[in-house]
Design a protein around this motif. Structure first.
Motif, short mmCIF file in Angstrom:
data_model
loop_
_atom_site.label_atom_id
_atom_site.label_comp_id
_atom_site.label_asym_id
_atom_site.label_seq_id
_atom_site.Cartn_x
_atom_site.Cartn_y
_atom_site.Cartn_z
N ASP A 93 0.84 -1.20 0.00
CA ASP A 93 0.00 0.00 0.00
C ASP A 93 0.88 1.26 0.00
O ASP A 93 2.08 1.20 0.25
CB ASP A 93 -0.96 -0.01 1.19
N ASP A 94 0.27 2.40 -0.30
CA ASP A 94 1.02 3.66 -0.42
C ASP A 94 1.70 4.07 0.89
O ASP A 94 2.82 4.59 0.86
CB ASP A 94 0.09 4.79 -0.88
N GLY A 95 1.04 3.83 2.02
CA GLY A 95 1.65 4.18 3.30
C GLY A 95 2.92 3.40 3.56
O GLY A 95 3.94 3.97 3.98
N THR A 96 2.87 2.11 3.30
CA THR A 96 4.06 1.26 3.48
C THR A 96 5.15 1.67 2.50
O THR A 96 6.32 1.76 2.86
CB THR A 96 3.71 -0.22 3.31
N ARG A 97 4.76 1.95 1.25
CA ARG A 97 5.74 2.37 0.24
C ARG A 97 6.46 3.64 0.69
O ARG A 97 7.68 3.74 0.57
CB ARG A 97 5.06 2.59 -1.11
N ARG A 98 5.73 4.59 1.24
CA ARG A 98 6.36 5.84 1.71
C ARG A 98 7.32 5.57 2.87
O ARG A 98 8.39 6.19 2.94
CB ARG A 98 5.30 6.86 2.09
N LEU A 99 6.97 4.66 3.75
CA LEU A 99 7.86 4.30 4.86
C LEU A 99 9.13 3.62 4.33
O LEU A 99 10.24 3.89 4.81
CB LEU A 99 7.15 3.39 5.85
N VAL A 100 8.95 2.73 3.36
CA VAL A 100 10.11 2.06 2.74
C VAL A 100 10.99 3.10 2.05
O VAL A 100 12.22 3.07 2.18
CB VAL A 100 9.64 0.97 1.75
N GLU A 101 10.40 4.04 1.33
CA GLU A 101 11.17 5.10 0.67
C GLU A 101 11.97 5.91 1.69
O GLU A 101 13.13 6.24 1.45
CB GLU A 101 10.26 6.02 -0.13
N ALA A 102 11.35 6.23 2.82
CA ALA A 102 12.04 6.99 3.87
C ALA A 102 13.23 6.21 4.41
O ALA A 102 14.31 6.77 4.62
CB ALA A 102 11.07 7.35 4.99
N VAL B 41 11.25 -4.22 -1.68
CA VAL B 41 12.13 -3.10 -1.34
C VAL B 41 13.00 -2.74 -2.55
O VAL B 41 13.18 -1.57 -2.88
CB VAL B 41 12.99 -3.41 -0.10
N ALA B 42 13.54 -3.75 -3.22
CA ALA B 42 14.37 -3.50 -4.40
C ALA B 42 13.57 -2.78 -5.49
O ALA B 42 14.10 -1.88 -6.15
CB ALA B 42 14.93 -4.82 -4.93
N LEU B 43 12.31 -3.15 -5.68
CA LEU B 43 11.49 -2.49 -6.69
C LEU B 43 11.19 -1.04 -6.31
O LEU B 43 11.24 -0.15 -7.17
CB LEU B 43 10.18 -3.26 -6.90
N VAL B 44 10.91 -0.78 -5.04
CA VAL B 44 10.68 0.60 -4.60
C VAL B 44 11.95 1.42 -4.85
O VAL B 44 11.91 2.53 -5.37
CB VAL B 44 10.26 0.66 -3.12
#
Length: 70
Positions: free
Chosen positions: A2-11, A33-36
């Motif tokens: 989801d977008d929230g998790t993606r933003r946390l992974v990006e951070a 994680v590698a894809l993000v």
């Protein structure tokens, strides 16, 4: 993911954490994680870590399947 998790992974990627640590912290796979990381612009420095070859190959294959901006 989801977008929230993606933003946390990006951070976490921006703070230069190991992919395996980020994956465990957010309950996602190393490949996620590698894809993000692959999609981020600008792309942050990746933390060097040793991972099994099979896991690296799985991540590489997923990245190669990503659509290109061409």
């Amino acid at each position: 993911m989801d977008d929230g998790t993606r933003r946390l992974v990006e951070a976490d990627l921006a703070s230069i954490m190991p992919f395996t640590q980020i994956a465990a912290r957010h309950g996602v796979s190393f490949v996620d994680v590698a894809l993000v990381h692959h999609r981020m612009r600008p792309q942050p420095v990746a933390w060097p870590e040793q991972i099994p070859v099979e896991l690296w190959n799985e991540a590489r294959d997923a990245i190669l399947r990503e659509p290109t901006d061409d």
